[in-house]
Structures are given as C-alpha cells and as structure tokens.
Design a protein around this motif. Sequence first.
Motif, PDB file in Angstrom:
ATOM      1  N   PHE A 220       0.842  -1.199   0.000  1.00  0.00           N
ATOM      2  CA  PHE A 220       0.000   0.000   0.000  1.00  0.00           C
ATOM      3  C   PHE A 220       0.874   1.244   0.000  1.00  0.00           C
ATOM      4  CE2 PHE A 220      -2.861  -3.189   1.779  1.00  0.00           C
ATOM      5  CZ  PHE A 220      -4.034  -2.926   1.082  1.00  0.00           C
ATOM      6  N   ASP A 221       0.509   2.227  -0.833  1.00  0.00           N
ATOM      7  CA  ASP A 221       1.267   3.473  -0.869  1.00  0.00           C
ATOM      8  C   ASP A 221       0.769   4.438   0.196  1.00  0.00           C
ATOM      9  OD1 ASP A 221      -1.018   4.839  -1.863  1.00  0.00           O
ATOM     10  OD2 ASP A 221      -0.350   4.747  -3.950  1.00  0.00           O
ATOM     11  N   GLY A 222       1.257   5.681   0.158  1.00  0.00           N
ATOM     12  CA  GLY A 222       0.908   6.659   1.186  1.00  0.00           C
ATOM     13  C   GLY A 222      -0.533   7.095   1.166  1.00  0.00           C
ATOM     14  N   ASN A 223      -1.258   6.787   0.102  1.00  0.00           N
ATOM     15  CA  ASN A 223      -2.699   7.061   0.021  1.00  0.00           C
ATOM     16  C   ASN A 223      -3.524   5.812   0.287  1.00  0.00           C
ATOM     17  OD1 ASN A 223      -2.225   9.747  -0.697  1.00  0.00           O
ATOM     18  ND2 ASN A 223      -2.124   9.261  -2.874  1.00  0.00           N
ATOM     19  N   ASN A 224      -2.872   4.756   0.749  1.00  0.00           N
ATOM     20  CA  ASN A 224      -3.518   3.464   1.004  1.00  0.00           C
ATOM     21  C   ASN A 224      -4.063   2.823  -0.267  1.00  0.00           C
ATOM     22  OD1 ASN A 224      -3.107   3.537   3.892  1.00  0.00           O
ATOM     23  ND2 ASN A 224      -4.722   5.093   3.961  1.00  0.00           N
ATOM     24  N   MET A 225      -3.430   3.129  -1.384  1.00  0.00           N
ATOM     25  CA  MET A 225      -3.758   2.473  -2.642  1.00  0.00           C
ATOM     26  C   MET A 225      -2.854   1.248  -2.811  1.00  0.00           C
ATOM     27  SD  MET A 225      -6.210   4.310  -4.058  1.00  0.00           S
ATOM     28  CE  MET A 225      -6.830   4.489  -2.378  1.00  0.00           C
ATOM     29  N   LEU A 226      -3.418   0.169  -3.365  1.00  0.00           N
ATOM     30  CA  LEU A 226      -2.701  -1.098  -3.472  1.00  0.00           C
ATOM     31  C   LEU A 226      -1.939  -1.223  -4.791  1.00  0.00           C
ATOM     32  CD1 LEU A 226      -2.167  -3.868  -2.101  1.00  0.00           C
ATOM     33  CD2 LEU A 226      -4.150  -4.742  -3.354  1.00  0.00           C
ATOM     34  N   TRP A 227      -0.681  -1.685  -4.673  1.00  0.00           N
ATOM     35  CA  TRP A 227       0.168  -2.006  -5.813  1.00  0.00           C
ATOM     36  C   TRP A 227       0.561  -3.471  -5.735  1.00  0.00           C
ATOM     37  CZ3 TRP A 227       1.738   1.770  -9.446  1.00  0.00           C
ATOM     38  CH2 TRP A 227       1.367   3.083  -9.124  1.00  0.00           C
ATOM     39  N   GLY A 228       0.810  -4.075  -6.892  1.00  0.00           N
ATOM     40  CA  GLY A 228       1.229  -5.473  -6.913  1.00  0.00           C
ATOM     41  C   GLY A 228       2.308  -5.709  -7.946  1.00  0.00           C
ATOM     42  N   VAL A 229       3.169  -6.681  -7.666  1.00  0.00           N
ATOM     43  CA  VAL A 229       4.170  -7.099  -8.652  1.00  0.00           C
ATOM     44  C   VAL A 229       3.828  -8.509  -9.110  1.00  0.00           C
ATOM     45  CG1 VAL A 229       6.028  -5.576  -7.906  1.00  0.00           C
ATOM     46  CG2 VAL A 229       5.776  -7.799  -6.810  1.00  0.00           C
ATOM     47  N   GLU A 230       3.963  -8.717 -10.417  1.00  0.00           N
ATOM     48  CA  GLU A 230       3.424  -9.936 -11.037  1.00  0.00           C
ATOM     49  C   GLU A 230       4.496 -10.744 -11.752  1.00  0.00           C
ATOM     50  OE1 GLU A 230       0.086 -11.144 -14.439  1.00  0.00           O
ATOM     51  OE2 GLU A 230      -0.027  -9.232 -13.371  1.00  0.00           O
ATOM     52  N   ASN A 231       4.464 -12.066 -11.527  1.00  0.00           N
ATOM     53  CA  ASN A 231       5.246 -13.017 -12.317  1.00  0.00           C
ATOM     54  C   ASN A 231       4.448 -13.369 -13.559  1.00  0.00           C
ATOM     55  OD1 ASN A 231       7.422 -14.955 -10.329  1.00  0.00           O
ATOM     56  ND2 ASN A 231       6.381 -13.131  -9.614  1.00  0.00           N
ATOM     57  N   SER A 232       4.980 -13.054 -14.723  1.00  0.00           N
ATOM     58  CA  SER A 232       4.265 -13.353 -15.952  1.00  0.00           C
ATOM     59  C   SER A 232       4.670 -14.728 -16.479  1.00  0.00           C
ATOM     60  CB  SER A 232       4.493 -12.264 -16.999  1.00  0.00           C
ATOM     61  OG  SER A 232       3.528 -12.364 -18.026  1.00  0.00           O
ATOM     62  N   ALA A 233       4.262 -15.037 -17.703  1.00  0.00           N
ATOM     63  CA  ALA A 233       4.322 -16.407 -18.221  1.00  0.00           C
ATOM     64  C   ALA A 233       5.700 -16.773 -18.765  1.00  0.00           C
ATOM     65  CB  ALA A 233       3.274 -16.580 -19.317  1.00  0.00           C
ATOM     66  N   ASP A 234       5.905 -18.077 -18.887  1.00  0.00           N
ATOM     67  CA  ASP A 234       7.113 -18.646 -19.490  1.00  0.00           C
ATOM     68  C   ASP A 234       6.771 -19.200 -20.880  1.00  0.00           C
ATOM     69  OD1 ASP A 234       8.858 -18.344 -17.189  1.00  0.00           O
ATOM     70  OD2 ASP A 234       7.674 -19.924 -16.255  1.00  0.00           O
ATOM     71  N   SER A 235       7.831 -19.440 -21.659  1.00  0.00           N
ATOM     72  CA  SER A 235       7.754 -20.240 -22.897  1.00  0.00           C
ATOM     73  C   SER A 235       6.763 -19.704 -23.914  1.00  0.00           C
ATOM     74  CB  SER A 235       7.400 -21.699 -22.550  1.00  0.00           C
ATOM     75  OG  SER A 235       8.292 -22.218 -21.588  1.00  0.00           O
ATOM     76  N   LEU A 236       6.672 -18.381 -24.053  1.00  0.00           N
ATOM     77  CA  LEU A 236       5.734 -17.827 -25.016  1.00  0.00           C
ATOM     78  C   LEU A 236       6.291 -17.863 -26.440  1.00  0.00           C
ATOM     79  CD1 LEU A 236       3.972 -14.724 -23.435  1.00  0.00           C
ATOM     80  CD2 LEU A 236       3.440 -17.158 -23.236  1.00  0.00           C
ATOM     81  N   ALA A 237       5.356 -17.952 -27.403  1.00  0.00           N
ATOM     82  CA  ALA A 237       5.679 -17.844 -28.824  1.00  0.00           C
ATOM     83  C   ALA A 237       4.689 -16.871 -29.445  1.00  0.00           C
ATOM     84  CB  ALA A 237       5.603 -19.202 -29.503  1.00  0.00           C
ATOM     85  N   ARG A 238       5.100 -16.268 -30.540  1.00  0.00           N
ATOM     86  CA  ARG A 238       4.247 -15.324 -31.259  1.00  0.00           C
ATOM     87  C   ARG A 238       4.116 -15.800 -32.705  1.00  0.00           C
ATOM     88  NH1 ARG A 238       1.213 -10.204 -31.138  1.00  0.00           N
ATOM     89  NH2 ARG A 238       1.809  -8.984 -32.965  1.00  0.00           N
ATOM     90  N   THR A 239       2.901 -15.801 -33.209  1.00  0.00           N
ATOM     91  CA  THR A 239       2.699 -16.118 -34.612  1.00  0.00           C
ATOM     92  C   THR A 239       3.042 -14.884 -35.439  1.00  0.00           C
ATOM     93  OG1 THR A 239       0.977 -17.740 -34.115  1.00  0.00           O
ATOM     94  CG2 THR A 239       1.060 -16.884 -36.354  1.00  0.00           C
TER      95      THR A 239
END
Length: 427
Positions: A220-239
């Motif tokens: 929570f920041d100084g305004n009591n707003m919530l922040w999060g850090v995220e683990n994203s995906a592995d092994s991606l491919a793009r067409t």
Amino acid sequence: MKIFSTTAIVLIVVTTVRPGQTLVPSCPNVPDPLYPYLTAPGWSFVKVAGGLQSPRGLVIDSEGRLLVVEEGVGISQHIVDANGCITSSNLIISDPELNHGVCLSPDGGILYSSSASSVFSRTYNQISGMVSQDAVLLVTGMATSGHVTRTLAIPPHHAELLVVSHGSDANIDQDTGDPRTARAIVKVFNISSIPMGGYNFASQGWNAGFGLRNEVGLAFDGNNMLWGVENSADSLARTINGTTTDIHTDNPSEELNFLGDVTVMNDNWYGYPVCFTVWNPDELSDRVFKIGQQFVQVPAPGFNDETCAQISVPPVLSFQAHSAPLDCKFDASFGNLFVTMHGSWNREPPAGYKVVAVPFAKGPGGAYAPTAASWSSRGTIDIFYPPDEAACSSSTCIRPVGLAFDAAGRLYVTSDASGEIFMLSRG
C-alpha cells in the motif's frame, strides 16, 4: 494513471549505481554469506541468520522481532539487538502447511498466515511475543495446485479488510479469463465477521483486479492504494507472418500493477491469460511495439493486440522478463518501492537474484506513481545484487523472497534457496 515524470530522471539515478561495500560488522555467531553480493552506494548489508528452512514471507512486530514463515515448518520468531542482529530464535507456530503469506493487523494484535488452501488468524501479544495456538479459519476453498503461495495484506486504514492474492493453476490457465474461477486474481474479504467455516474464496469477497497471473507482492502506498508485482508467463511464442516464433527469452515482461482502492470492487481485467506485456520489442518483429504495451500470442481478427489496448489494463511499469518479483515494500517516505527479484529458473542467461528499488513520487494530483514512464526499461535501481547476474543459479546466488522494514528503516530480506536472512541499511 498518468505517469507525470520522465525517464531522464531515472537514468541519472541509475548511472550512479556502482559496487558498494559491506560497511557494517558481521553479526556474532552468524556464518559468512554463502555467496558474494554487492550493494548500491550508500547501502550496506550484513547476514543476520542462516540455516533456516526455506524462509519466505516475514513481518516485524512493534518490539522489532522478526516473524518468518519457514516453508514446510511454520513461523519462527527472531529477537534482534540494537544493531539489528538476531540474538535468539524459536518456532512459535508449528504447521508444515504454512508456505508463504504472513502479516500483522495494523495494531499488531492479530497474526495472519496462509497455506495453499486457507488463511488463518491467531491472537498475537506484541509485548510478550506469545501467539495463540488456536487458529481461526478465515478463508478456505483455494486451489492447491499450480501457484500455491497466498500473499496477505491488511490496508492500514481498514483493519477489517483482508486482501488475498491467488495465482494461476498453470503457465497459461485459460479459464482465468472468467474471474469466477477465482484464480489469477486478488480478492478482498471483510473479516469483522466471519461466516461459519470461513469465507469461500471463489464465491465470496470482492475483486481487487483479475487477469493477474501471479501477483505475489502487494504493498500500500501513502494514500492506502494497493500495488502489486506480477510473475508473468514462461515459454511464449508469437505467430509472426504465419510462423510460430519463440519469443520467450525477453518476453513477456514482469509487471508492476496499480490495483487501487481495495475498499471498493475493482473488476478491471489486467490481461492474463491472453494479453501479455512487451519487454523486448525486437523479439516481436511483425509490428512496432514499445515496452509496456500488450500483445497476444496469436493475432486474430476477433482478438489481437489492439483488442488488448482497448479492454485490458496494462502495467504501470515493466521489469526484465523472468526476473520473478516476489515481494514489494514501500519505504517510510513512499519515495521508493523495494522489490525482491527471486530469479529466473529457465532463462539463459539468468536474470534477477537481487533486490531493486523503484523510485516513486507524488504527483500534482496527490497520487503516487513511479518516476519512470511506463515504456522505460530503466525504472529500477539495483540495491543488493550479485557480481555477475548472468552466472546465477539457486546454488550460486541468493533467491530473495520476503521484505520488511523495521522501525529504524533497516530492510530485512529472506532468501529461501540459501536459508539466509540479510539486513540492508543506508550508510
């Protein structure tokens, strides 16, 4: 959210980072660190504990004791001296199901902990350090496969609210596009009164955002707003031009997300399991991207990159792909968000294995935000890091997990793979 400053400010700060020295003496009776580490200028570190069983989440009570979740064991309590060194330790909760989540109520009188499936509370006496062994079941019904850590947080201004993060059940958990699956989501529960048998995670409470693959760190920041850090995906491919192209080395980015006011429902979708965030635009050669924009693996007329831009909430800041952020804590001034980068498990070369700071500032409208723009690749400063990040593994570097500031502003860091705890301090 408007990012009100420029990347140039961050560039000036980052270029000043150079190897520091361990400036504080070693703690008595504590073996040397298992691996060499460096600090940013103005910082020092000391190892305060070793030989723990996979230390994960930690919290510090009003008397300065460290409460540490040792995965598969329970919660240990560590008394520290004026220098921040541990003088004695004992196991206060024996429960092998506890694996990560821990927090204290704002008044310090209740200790919360989590297993893969459930969240519990116990009465905690901050003066004596004694904890009730009779646990109250608050939340149950969470999945016990896939990502099994359940991060817990209590908003400082609303002690009756409990925030619980639940990751995905797989690398690409297709069903989580529907928030009713209650995976890849952050939820909020009013614990001023508890239903018989506890809340059901899937069917009760309200959302603080979904489409969040594994939002492990919450702050929570100084305004009591919530922040999060995220683990994203592995092994991606793009067409790309009809060909499946491997893009996994530097995409997708890990994320810093703004989740906002948890006292009200947040039904925003943050993209997973379809929209991912660009870290290295060069890997996506079929169109021009900026860092921080979102993309799909298989563009189609009915759902493509433009669709993501229209209906998904992108991250406020991106991190190096596969660096695995696991915890985040603001300092007392809310001028920096510190993040543990647990480290990649299958990237070549490896990335992470360090603690970084994200500079924040308060804008003209009073909202907090990173000083770096959303498209910046230099929004973090290495604070505690290995001499050669590209040579790291779980047997050559620490793997940072939990963070907690004490009343003196010292930052404690757990490392699960090495069983160590470190104390970082300025000066």
